[in-house]
Design an enzyme around this catalytic site. Structure first.
Site, PDB file in Angstrom:
ATOM      1  N   LEU A   1       2.745   6.597  -5.008  1.00 45.58           N
ATOM      2  CA  LEU A   1       3.957   7.120  -5.636  1.00 45.58           C
ATOM      3  C   LEU A   1       3.700   8.387  -6.441  1.00 45.58           C
ATOM      4  O   LEU A   1       4.644   8.976  -6.973  1.00 45.58           O
ATOM      5  CB  LEU A   1       4.615   6.046  -6.503  1.00 45.58           C
ATOM      6  CG  LEU A   1       5.171   4.845  -5.727  1.00 45.58           C
ATOM      7  CD1 LEU A   1       5.904   3.894  -6.657  1.00 45.58           C
ATOM      8  CD2 LEU A   1       6.068   5.284  -4.582  1.00 45.58           C
ATOM      9  N   ARG A   2       2.432   8.773  -6.578  1.00 46.10           N
ATOM     10  CA  ARG A   2       2.033  10.096  -7.108  1.00 46.10           C
ATOM     11  C   ARG A   2       2.288  10.325  -8.596  1.00 46.10           C
ATOM     12  O   ARG A   2       1.831  11.322  -9.140  1.00 46.10           O
ATOM     13  CB  ARG A   2       2.726  11.218  -6.311  1.00 46.10           C
ATOM     14  CG  ARG A   2       2.533  11.180  -4.814  1.00 46.10           C
ATOM     15  CD  ARG A   2       1.089  11.157  -4.393  1.00 46.10           C
ATOM     16  NE  ARG A   2       0.912  11.384  -2.960  1.00 46.10           N
ATOM     17  CZ  ARG A   2      -0.197  11.103  -2.290  1.00 46.10           C
ATOM     18  NH1 ARG A   2      -1.221  10.554  -2.918  1.00 46.10           N
ATOM     19  NH2 ARG A   2      -0.276  11.361  -1.005  1.00 46.10           N
TER      20      ARG A   2
ATOM     21  N   HIS B   1     -10.623   0.453   1.167  1.00 44.04           N
ATOM     22  CA  HIS B   1     -10.568   1.498   2.187  1.00 44.04           C
ATOM     23  C   HIS B   1     -11.959   1.571   2.816  1.00 44.04           C
ATOM     24  O   HIS B   1     -12.914   2.012   2.171  1.00 44.04           O
ATOM     25  CB  HIS B   1     -10.190   2.830   1.543  1.00 44.04           C
ATOM     26  CG  HIS B   1     -10.311   4.024   2.449  1.00 44.04           C
ATOM     27  ND1 HIS B   1      -9.207   4.654   2.972  1.00 44.04           N
ATOM     28  CD2 HIS B   1     -11.389   4.697   2.917  1.00 44.04           C
ATOM     29  CE1 HIS B   1      -9.600   5.676   3.722  1.00 44.04           C
ATOM     30  NE2 HIS B   1     -10.925   5.722   3.698  1.00 44.04           N
TER      31      HIS B   1
ATOM     32  N   HIS C   1       0.845  -1.202   0.000  1.00 43.00           N
ATOM     33  CA  HIS C   1       0.000   0.000   0.000  1.00 43.00           C
ATOM     34  C   HIS C   1       0.879   1.252   0.000  1.00 43.00           C
ATOM     35  O   HIS C   1       1.267   1.760   1.054  1.00 43.00           O
ATOM     36  CB  HIS C   1      -0.895  -0.016   1.245  1.00 43.00           C
ATOM     37  CG  HIS C   1      -2.001   0.983   1.212  1.00 43.00           C
ATOM     38  ND1 HIS C   1      -3.229   0.751   1.787  1.00 43.00           N
ATOM     39  CD2 HIS C   1      -2.093   2.239   0.695  1.00 43.00           C
ATOM     40  CE1 HIS C   1      -4.022   1.799   1.631  1.00 43.00           C
ATOM     41  NE2 HIS C   1      -3.332   2.718   0.960  1.00 43.00           N
TER      42      HIS C   1
ATOM     43  N   ASN D   1      -4.458   6.386  -7.307  1.00 46.17           N
ATOM     44  CA  ASN D   1      -4.941   7.771  -7.222  1.00 46.17           C
ATOM     45  C   ASN D   1      -3.932   8.749  -7.818  1.00 46.17           C
ATOM     46  O   ASN D   1      -3.442   9.666  -7.167  1.00 46.17           O
ATOM     47  CB  ASN D   1      -5.267   8.146  -5.769  1.00 46.17           C
ATOM     48  CG  ASN D   1      -4.053   8.104  -4.861  1.00 46.17           C
ATOM     49  OD1 ASN D   1      -3.116   7.342  -5.087  1.00 46.17           O
ATOM     50  ND2 ASN D   1      -4.067   8.922  -3.820  1.00 46.17           N
TER      51      ASN D   1
ATOM     52  N   ASP E   1       1.211   2.578   3.801  1.00 49.34           N
ATOM     53  CA  ASP E   1       0.315   3.628   3.311  1.00 49.34           C
ATOM     54  C   ASP E   1       1.118   4.910   3.070  1.00 49.34           C
ATOM     55  O   ASP E   1       0.684   6.014   3.392  1.00 49.34           O
ATOM     56  CB  ASP E   1      -0.846   3.880   4.276  1.00 49.34           C
ATOM     57  CG  ASP E   1      -1.955   4.735   3.667  1.00 49.34           C
ATOM     58  OD1 ASP E   1      -1.917   4.978   2.444  1.00 49.34           O
ATOM     59  OD2 ASP E   1      -2.858   5.170   4.412  1.00 49.34           O
TER      60      ASP E   1
ATOM     61  N   ASP F   1      -8.788   3.024  -3.674  1.00 44.27           N
ATOM     62  CA  ASP F   1      -7.907   3.827  -2.840  1.00 44.27           C
ATOM     63  C   ASP F   1      -8.685   4.440  -1.680  1.00 44.27           C
ATOM     64  O   ASP F   1      -9.446   3.752  -1.013  1.00 44.27           O
ATOM     65  CB  ASP F   1      -7.207   4.884  -3.683  1.00 44.27           C
ATOM     66  CG  ASP F   1      -6.115   5.592  -2.892  1.00 44.27           C
ATOM     67  OD1 ASP F   1      -5.330   4.903  -2.225  1.00 44.27           O
ATOM     68  OD2 ASP F   1      -6.056   6.835  -2.946  1.00 44.27           O
TER      69      ASP F   1
ATOM     70  N   HIS G   1      -5.456  -0.690   5.776  1.00 46.43           N
ATOM     71  CA  HIS G   1      -5.044   0.145   6.921  1.00 46.43           C
ATOM     72  C   HIS G   1      -6.051   0.170   8.085  1.00 46.43           C
ATOM     73  O   HIS G   1      -6.625   1.209   8.417  1.00 46.43           O
ATOM     74  CB  HIS G   1      -4.710   1.565   6.465  1.00 46.43           C
ATOM     75  CG  HIS G   1      -5.673   2.216   5.519  1.00 46.43           C
ATOM     76  ND1 HIS G   1      -7.036   2.152   5.662  1.00 46.43           N
ATOM     77  CD2 HIS G   1      -5.451   2.956   4.398  1.00 46.43           C
ATOM     78  CE1 HIS G   1      -7.609   2.832   4.698  1.00 46.43           C
ATOM     79  NE2 HIS G   1      -6.670   3.320   3.902  1.00 46.43           N
TER      80      HIS G   1
ATOM     81  N   HIS H   1       3.426  14.234   0.728  1.00 48.51           N
ATOM     82  CA  HIS H   1       2.845  15.541   0.414  1.00 48.51           C
ATOM     83  C   HIS H   1       3.945  16.595   0.472  1.00 48.51           C
ATOM     84  O   HIS H   1       4.937  16.440   1.199  1.00 48.51           O
ATOM     85  CB  HIS H   1       1.748  15.924   1.417  1.00 48.51           C
ATOM     86  CG  HIS H   1       0.544  15.033   1.368  1.00 48.51           C
ATOM     87  ND1 HIS H   1      -0.276  14.949   0.262  1.00 48.51           N
ATOM     88  CD2 HIS H   1       0.018  14.190   2.295  1.00 48.51           C
ATOM     89  CE1 HIS H   1      -1.254  14.095   0.504  1.00 48.51           C
ATOM     90  NE2 HIS H   1      -1.098  13.617   1.720  1.00 48.51           N
TER      91      HIS H   1
END
Length: 419
Positions: free
Chosen positions: A59-60, A177, A56, A90, A303, A150, A230, A307
């Site tokens: 990596l954006r 989730h 989980h 996502n 997870d 996600d 999670h 940011h």
């Protein structure tokens, strides 16, 4: 082509490990090997561990490379002891088409041709909107290894049923989730004593358990697997235990931060402690510790949610949810070993063997023929994480500046040393 790791510590015993052509040849008591090797590495004082699998991560890439990209995320994974990571969908655009999956895998091959391995997770619904099932067969063929919507809860139970059924036909497990999106909408933290003292909107644990129980009952009815992401609450653990006792094919994960922190970490409106699902009570934390020990919760996952600094600044209302974790997870888990909560064997099970079993991935059990994916950990080194020694682009973690015990020193994947 051959490598001998000698004098390492493995499950409290000194061992030698022989590797050839990227595979495990044999593990013997230290000093008892009967093979010559082209390369010898003396690991005295270091702990030999199988490379971890993180089921989980975020990596954006594509779309949010200012937070993280595949190159930086995989570097953090390598340095943190991870030989494989499963990345969530996502992104922007969302990973709901084969072209996005292939682009992710191509980026991983270019930046880290020798690993860690990237395993994309397919979006469960088109655009993660929860309205229409994504083309799962196309995504599986492109290289996806699981399905998830996600952090966007799936409200439509009929749609969840179809995703679980179709996914099972493709050997793709739904990672869900679990959150009731209507219960305490607009929450910022766990609903409890601390939220009341801070005057902050909270989310009750019942919202997580409610959807987890729905998934478990669907999995039982359909006879297919489901994986609960999670887990943060004792009530959810009870639901999972109920399902397992009935023979339901339910598995679950939690994260190191839920085993180490509780809602009081948000005192002073600490935005670095804002995460989804939220940190809950000390009683929830203790229940989760018991659950990972006894196997009710099958695996650990980070997870990893990077940011930019400005996205965690400002008010608790405005700050983004999530922690980075790839750099820190093994050290945080080793702290639980030092505390007596887990054993070294538990770490192998939670971070390597069980994730591989659930998601049909290769892993190293140190038996002949296994992939030579392993790392050496200094169990006694104390270090303080900060921007200067973390490899992720982001360092949004409540553990920043706190001394941690245990650090990954060397890592091999397919018998090739990464550092």
């Amino acid at each position: 082509m051959s490598l001998l790791i000698k004098n390492a510590r493995h499950l409290e015993a000194p061992v030698d490990l022989l590797v050839r052509h990227g595979k495990i040849v044999t593990m013997t008591p230290a000093g008892h090997h009967a093979y010559d090797s082209r390369e010898v590495f003396d690991a005295k004082g270091l702990v030999l561990m199988p490379s971890c699998i993180d089921a989980h991560v975020h990596l954006r890439e594509p779309g949010f490379e200012y937070k993280e990209d595949i190159a930086s995320g995989l570097e953090a994974a390598a340095r943190g002891g991870f030989g494989a990571v499963m990345c969530m969908a996502n992104t922007k655009p969302v990973n709901d088409t084969a072209s996005i999956t292939r682009a992710m895998l191509d980026s991983a091959r270019k930046s880290h041709p020798n690993g860690p391995r990237l395993h994309p997770i397919a979006a469960a619904t088109v655009g993660l909107k929860g309205e229409e099932m994504a083309p799962l067969a196309e995504l599986k063929e492109a290289g996806c290894v699981a399905i998830s919507n996600d952090g966007r809860p799936l409200e439509n139970a009929e749609l969840v049923r179809r995703i679980m059924e179709y996914g099972a036909d493709l050997d793709l497990v739904l990672i869900d989730h679990c959150e009731d999106p209507h219960l305490a909408k607009g929450w910022r933290m766990h609903e409890g004593v601390t939220s009341g003292l801070l005057g902050v909107k909270g989310q009750p644990a019942a919202g997580e358990a409610n959807q987890a129980m729905r998934d478990i009952m669907l999995a039982e009815y359909l006879g297919v697997p489901v994986h609960i992401a999670h887990v943060s609450a004792a009530l959810t653990v009870d639901c999972i235990a109920w399902g397992k006792a009935r023979g339901v094919k339910v598995t679950a994960e939690t994260c190191p931060h839920y085993l180490l922190l509780d809602e009081t970490a948000l005192e002073g409106y600490n935005t670095q402690a804002k995460v989804s699902p939220p940190l809950r009570t000390a009683a929830d934390r203790e229940a989760l510790r018991r659950a990972v020990k006894n196997g009710t919760i099958d695996i650990l996952a980070t997870d990893h949610a990077p940011h930019a600094a400005h996205e965690k600044e400002g008010t608790l209302d405005d700050a983004m949810c999530g922690f980075t974790g790839l750099d820190l997870a093994v050290s945080l888990t080793w702290g639980l070993v030092a505390e007596g909560v887990l054993t070294e064997a538990d770490v192998h099970r939670l971070w390597s063997r069980r994730p591989a079993e659930i998601f049909n991935l290769p892993c190293n059990g140190f038996t002949p023929g296994d992939p030579a994916d392993f790392f050496l950990l200094d169990p006694d080194e104390t270090w303080v994480p900060g921007p200067e020694n973390l490899y992720s682009k982001s360092c949004n973690t409540p553990f920043l500046g706190q001394p941690l015990r245990g650090r990954v020193k060397h890592h091999w994947i397919d018998g090739m040393q990464l550092f």
